[in-house]
Write a protein that holds these residues in place. Structure first.
Motif, PDB file in Angstrom:
ATOM      1  N   SER A  78       0.837  -1.201   0.000  1.00  0.00           N
ATOM      2  CA  SER A  78       0.000   0.000   0.000  1.00  0.00           C
ATOM      3  C   SER A  78       0.876   1.258   0.000  1.00  0.00           C
ATOM      4  CB  SER A  78      -0.901   0.003   1.235  1.00  0.00           C
ATOM      5  OG  SER A  78      -0.137   0.312   2.392  1.00  0.00           O
ATOM      6  N   GLU A  79       0.222   2.411  -0.120  1.00  0.00           N
ATOM      7  CA  GLU A  79       0.960   3.674  -0.162  1.00  0.00           C
ATOM      8  C   GLU A  79       1.125   4.289   1.231  1.00  0.00           C
ATOM      9  OE1 GLU A  79       2.364   5.008  -2.880  1.00  0.00           O
ATOM     10  OE2 GLU A  79       1.722   3.207  -3.959  1.00  0.00           O
ATOM     11  N   ALA A  80       0.721   3.543   2.255  1.00  0.00           N
ATOM     12  CA  ALA A  80       0.756   4.092   3.608  1.00  0.00           C
ATOM     13  C   ALA A  80       2.182   4.379   4.079  1.00  0.00           C
ATOM     14  CB  ALA A  80       0.086   3.117   4.573  1.00  0.00           C
ATOM     15  N   THR A  81       2.298   5.225   5.075  1.00  0.00           N
ATOM     16  CA  THR A  81       3.606   5.492   5.672  1.00  0.00           C
ATOM     17  C   THR A  81       4.071   4.250   6.424  1.00  0.00           C
ATOM     18  OG1 THR A  81       2.632   6.234   7.743  1.00  0.00           O
ATOM     19  CG2 THR A  81       2.975   7.909   6.048  1.00  0.00           C
ATOM     20  N   LEU A  82       5.349   4.219   6.713  1.00  0.00           N
ATOM     21  CA  LEU A  82       5.915   3.092   7.450  1.00  0.00           C
ATOM     22  C   LEU A  82       5.201   2.925   8.788  1.00  0.00           C
ATOM     23  CD1 LEU A  82       7.997   0.910   7.709  1.00  0.00           C
ATOM     24  CD2 LEU A  82       9.652   2.617   8.480  1.00  0.00           C
ATOM     25  N   ARG A  83       5.079   4.017   9.478  1.00  0.00           N
ATOM     26  CA  ARG A  83       4.391   4.039  10.758  1.00  0.00           C
ATOM     27  C   ARG A  83       3.002   3.392  10.653  1.00  0.00           C
ATOM     28  NH1 ARG A  83       6.094   8.921  13.240  1.00  0.00           N
ATOM     29  NH2 ARG A  83       6.022   8.640  15.505  1.00  0.00           N
ATOM     30  N   GLU A  84       2.281   3.842   9.638  1.00  0.00           N
ATOM     31  CA  GLU A  84       0.913   3.347   9.436  1.00  0.00           C
ATOM     32  C   GLU A  84       0.916   1.850   9.107  1.00  0.00           C
ATOM     33  OE1 GLU A  84      -3.088   3.516   9.432  1.00  0.00           O
ATOM     34  OE2 GLU A  84      -1.682   5.090  10.046  1.00  0.00           O
ATOM     35  N   LYS A  85       1.862   1.416   8.332  1.00  0.00           N
ATOM     36  CA  LYS A  85       1.937  -0.002   7.974  1.00  0.00           C
ATOM     37  C   LYS A  85       2.181  -0.866   9.209  1.00  0.00           C
ATOM     38  CE  LYS A  85       3.334   0.413   3.160  1.00  0.00           C
ATOM     39  NZ  LYS A  85       4.279   0.045   2.090  1.00  0.00           N
ATOM     40  N   VAL A  86       3.073  -0.416  10.066  1.00  0.00           N
ATOM     41  CA  VAL A  86       3.364  -1.184  11.278  1.00  0.00           C
ATOM     42  C   VAL A  86       2.093  -1.322  12.118  1.00  0.00           C
ATOM     43  CG1 VAL A  86       4.620  -1.188  13.461  1.00  0.00           C
ATOM     44  CG2 VAL A  86       5.796  -0.538  11.345  1.00  0.00           C
ATOM     45  N   ILE A  87       1.389  -0.231  12.269  1.00  0.00           N
ATOM     46  CA  ILE A  87       0.162  -0.267  13.063  1.00  0.00           C
ATOM     47  C   ILE A  87      -0.867  -1.216  12.462  1.00  0.00           C
ATOM     48  CG2 ILE A  87      -1.827   1.107  13.806  1.00  0.00           C
ATOM     49  CD1 ILE A  87       0.124   3.492  14.085  1.00  0.00           C
ATOM     50  N   ARG A  88      -1.041  -1.132  11.150  1.00  0.00           N
ATOM     51  CA  ARG A  88      -2.039  -1.985  10.503  1.00  0.00           C
ATOM     52  C   ARG A  88      -1.670  -3.458  10.574  1.00  0.00           C
ATOM     53  NH1 ARG A  88      -3.413   0.687   4.733  1.00  0.00           N
ATOM     54  NH2 ARG A  88      -3.719   2.849   5.442  1.00  0.00           N
ATOM     55  N   LEU A  89      -0.390  -3.733  10.364  1.00  0.00           N
ATOM     56  CA  LEU A  89       0.080  -5.115  10.426  1.00  0.00           C
ATOM     57  C   LEU A  89      -0.219  -5.736  11.786  1.00  0.00           C
ATOM     58  CD1 LEU A  89       3.591  -5.380   8.737  1.00  0.00           C
ATOM     59  CD2 LEU A  89       1.552  -6.744   8.334  1.00  0.00           C
ATOM     60  N   CYS A  90       0.168  -5.018  12.824  1.00  0.00           N
ATOM     61  CA  CYS A  90      -0.035  -5.542  14.171  1.00  0.00           C
ATOM     62  C   CYS A  90      -1.515  -5.730  14.451  1.00  0.00           C
ATOM     63  CB  CYS A  90       0.579  -4.600  15.205  1.00  0.00           C
ATOM     64  SG  CYS A  90       2.370  -4.479  15.064  1.00  0.00           S
ATOM     65  N   ASP A  91      -2.289  -4.740  14.084  1.00  0.00           N
ATOM     66  CA  ASP A  91      -3.723  -4.824  14.320  1.00  0.00           C
ATOM     67  C   ASP A  91      -4.316  -6.025  13.610  1.00  0.00           C
ATOM     68  OD1 ASP A  91      -6.251  -3.738  15.303  1.00  0.00           O
ATOM     69  OD2 ASP A  91      -6.680  -3.450  13.175  1.00  0.00           O
ATOM     70  N   GLN A  92      -3.969  -6.174  12.348  1.00  0.00           N
ATOM     71  CA  GLN A  92      -4.492  -7.280  11.545  1.00  0.00           C
ATOM     72  C   GLN A  92      -4.171  -8.638  12.160  1.00  0.00           C
ATOM     73  OE1 GLN A  92      -6.293  -7.593   8.802  1.00  0.00           O
ATOM     74  NE2 GLN A  92      -6.027  -9.818   8.810  1.00  0.00           N
ATOM     75  N   TYR A  93      -2.894  -8.861  12.471  1.00  0.00           N
ATOM     76  CA  TYR A  93      -2.501 -10.203  12.882  1.00  0.00           C
ATOM     77  C   TYR A  93      -2.845 -10.512  14.327  1.00  0.00           C
ATOM     78  CZ  TYR A  93      -0.866 -11.380   8.375  1.00  0.00           C
ATOM     79  OH  TYR A  93      -0.849 -11.677   7.035  1.00  0.00           O
ATOM     80  N   ILE A  94      -2.948  -9.482  15.134  1.00  0.00           N
ATOM     81  CA  ILE A  94      -3.384  -9.739  16.511  1.00  0.00           C
ATOM     82  C   ILE A  94      -4.885 -10.010  16.542  1.00  0.00           C
ATOM     83  CG2 ILE A  94      -3.740  -8.647  18.752  1.00  0.00           C
ATOM     84  CD1 ILE A  94      -0.928  -7.482  18.468  1.00  0.00           C
ATOM     85  N   THR A  95      -5.647  -9.242  15.781  1.00  0.00           N
ATOM     86  CA  THR A  95      -7.089  -9.484  15.719  1.00  0.00           C
ATOM     87  C   THR A  95      -7.386 -10.882  15.185  1.00  0.00           C
ATOM     88  OG1 THR A  95      -7.480  -7.131  15.337  1.00  0.00           O
ATOM     89  CG2 THR A  95      -9.269  -8.641  14.800  1.00  0.00           C
ATOM     90  N   THR A  96      -6.773 -11.215  14.048  1.00  0.00           N
ATOM     91  CA  THR A  96      -6.963 -12.559  13.490  1.00  0.00           C
ATOM     92  C   THR A  96      -6.514 -13.625  14.484  1.00  0.00           C
ATOM     93  OG1 THR A  96      -6.391 -11.603  11.356  1.00  0.00           O
ATOM     94  CG2 THR A  96      -6.550 -13.997  11.462  1.00  0.00           C
ATOM     95  N   GLY A  97      -5.419 -13.347  15.157  1.00  0.00           N
ATOM     96  CA  GLY A  97      -4.880 -14.322  16.103  1.00  0.00           C
ATOM     97  C   GLY A  97      -5.824 -14.618  17.251  1.00  0.00           C
ATOM     98  N   ILE A  98      -6.602 -13.608  17.643  1.00  0.00           N
ATOM     99  CA  ILE A  98      -7.571 -13.839  18.719  1.00  0.00           C
ATOM    100  C   ILE A  98      -8.799 -14.550  18.169  1.00  0.00           C
ATOM    101  CG2 ILE A  98      -9.045 -12.738  20.451  1.00  0.00           C
ATOM    102  CD1 ILE A  98      -7.105 -10.388  20.459  1.00  0.00           C
ATOM    103  N   GLU A  99      -9.268 -14.079  17.027  1.00  0.00           N
ATOM    104  CA  GLU A  99     -10.540 -14.594  16.515  1.00  0.00           C
ATOM    105  C   GLU A  99     -10.432 -15.934  15.802  1.00  0.00           C
ATOM    106  OE1 GLU A  99     -11.983 -11.357  14.208  1.00  0.00           O
ATOM    107  OE2 GLU A  99     -12.360 -10.090  15.960  1.00  0.00           O
TER     108      GLU A  99
END
Lengths: 209, 209
Positions: A78-99
């Motif tokens: 994606s075109e997101a900033t590095l900061r934004e990518k890190v946040i999205r990655l963590c959110d995605q995989y932690i959410t999936t990991g719980i659910e």
DNA sequence: GTCTATATATGGATAGAC
DNA sequence: GTCTATCCATATATAGAC
């Protein structure tokens, strides 16, 4: 008809059942019998549709891998900033990991299985694993521009995935060792959703320690 | 007689062979036949010594878990400083992860296997998993004395283990995704041996970002 | 397409000779 | 204590009726 109210074809029901059983038990532990029961059909019909356990597994694994890495690919390119990518990655995989904790365990376990030719093959297929290049470039640019501390992109990716996915994968062991209940585990993971990105970003943007 | 030049009893040879096969293939993938071959004896003899596959596996798993967590226990309850413990932990698990990658995969995979009563039981036994309490206390003291930033001990432990163990466990996938050779992977892990403790310690001792 | 019945293979486990 | 031969259960896979 499943709980979504949508009528599924027999083939779809088999695939859904197979995904459930393979993810829970792995290839070696899965039984065609259990898959048939789960799909509400007969063993023979599994072979009619997919010919063999190997082929059925291949379909399930490919779909699981594509699904599981899909969001990673999307985020990385994606075109997101590095900061934004890190946040999205963590959110995605932690959410999936719980659910849906089984998917991560399934993919990693099967990837480690010896004598499973197809797993290696599938992971080499176009569009299964994400292309790491865009992320590598983005890091290089940020470093070159002096916006972040020098960092090896591979190391950074291992950090992020390790921090997010390890607790999911090692969950039974971790809960036991740390004396944490199921509810406590979910809370801990929720904390990590904020904690990990902060930690990563700190290490990138703060002056060296 | 193995490559150490020490003569092993049949029982010891079986256990060694079983450890090798179970660690490589997991319970479901392991075959008594392969274990017998590996030990250079007959299938019937396996049952003579250990009665069943379940019992043999139990012995192997208990020994593996004790071995794998032994150093963790020793480090956690030692008198070392927090800083020192972090360094030793990372060093221990990264070194083991490079030299004997199968043990970590084995223990975590089996702990996730459903319907494996003994695994849960074994992990509950005294002296298998380390006691987390001393570490928890030490953290609390450091925080109370203002020597480190406030941190949840469970989170810290998940961070450390995730950063060290995840690359080992997810190795096939990571190498493929990042495009890293076996040699490259070993180098990356060697880097991590310095990188991870620094990262952890920074996050504990530096002012908040 | 879906079923019942069956073929075929293989795995864990046992019997019994030595 | 170690082997060969074999049992028995179960797994995948196929044949053939409907």
């Amino acid at each position: 008809m499943d709980n979504t109210g949508i009528v599924l074809s027999t083939e779809e029901r088999i695939l859904a059942a197979a995904a459930k059983v393979f993810r829970l038990r792995g290839f070696d532990g899965a039984r065609m019998r259990e898959i048939a029961d789960e799909a509400g059909i007969n063993k023979a019909l599994l072979h009619y549709y997919f010919r063999s356990k190997d082929l059925l597994f291949e379909r399930v694994f490919r779909a699981s891998a594509a699904e599981y890495f899909g969001s990673l690919r999307t985020i990385l390119r994606s075109e997101a900033t590095l900061r934004e990518k890190v946040i999205r990655l963590c959110d995605q995989y932690i959410t999936t990991g719980i659910e849906q904790p089984y998917i991560a365990v399934f993919i990693i376990t099967e990837a480690n299985r010896k004598g499973a030719g197809f797993v290696t093959r599938i992971q080499s297929e176009e569009g299964v694993l994400p292309d790491f290049e865009p992320f590598r470039l983005q890091i290089a640019e940020e470093v070159a521009a002096g916006r972040i501390r020098p960092v090896n992109p591979e190391q950074l990716m291992m950090d992020i995935l390790g921090l997010c996915l390890f607790p999911v994968i090692a969950r039974p062991m971790m809960q036991r060792m740390l004396g944490v209940s199921d509810e406590g585990f979910r809370e801990a993971m929720a904390q990590r959703r904020d904690r990990i990105p902060k930690m990563i970003i700190d290490s990138l943007y703060n002056p060296a320690g």
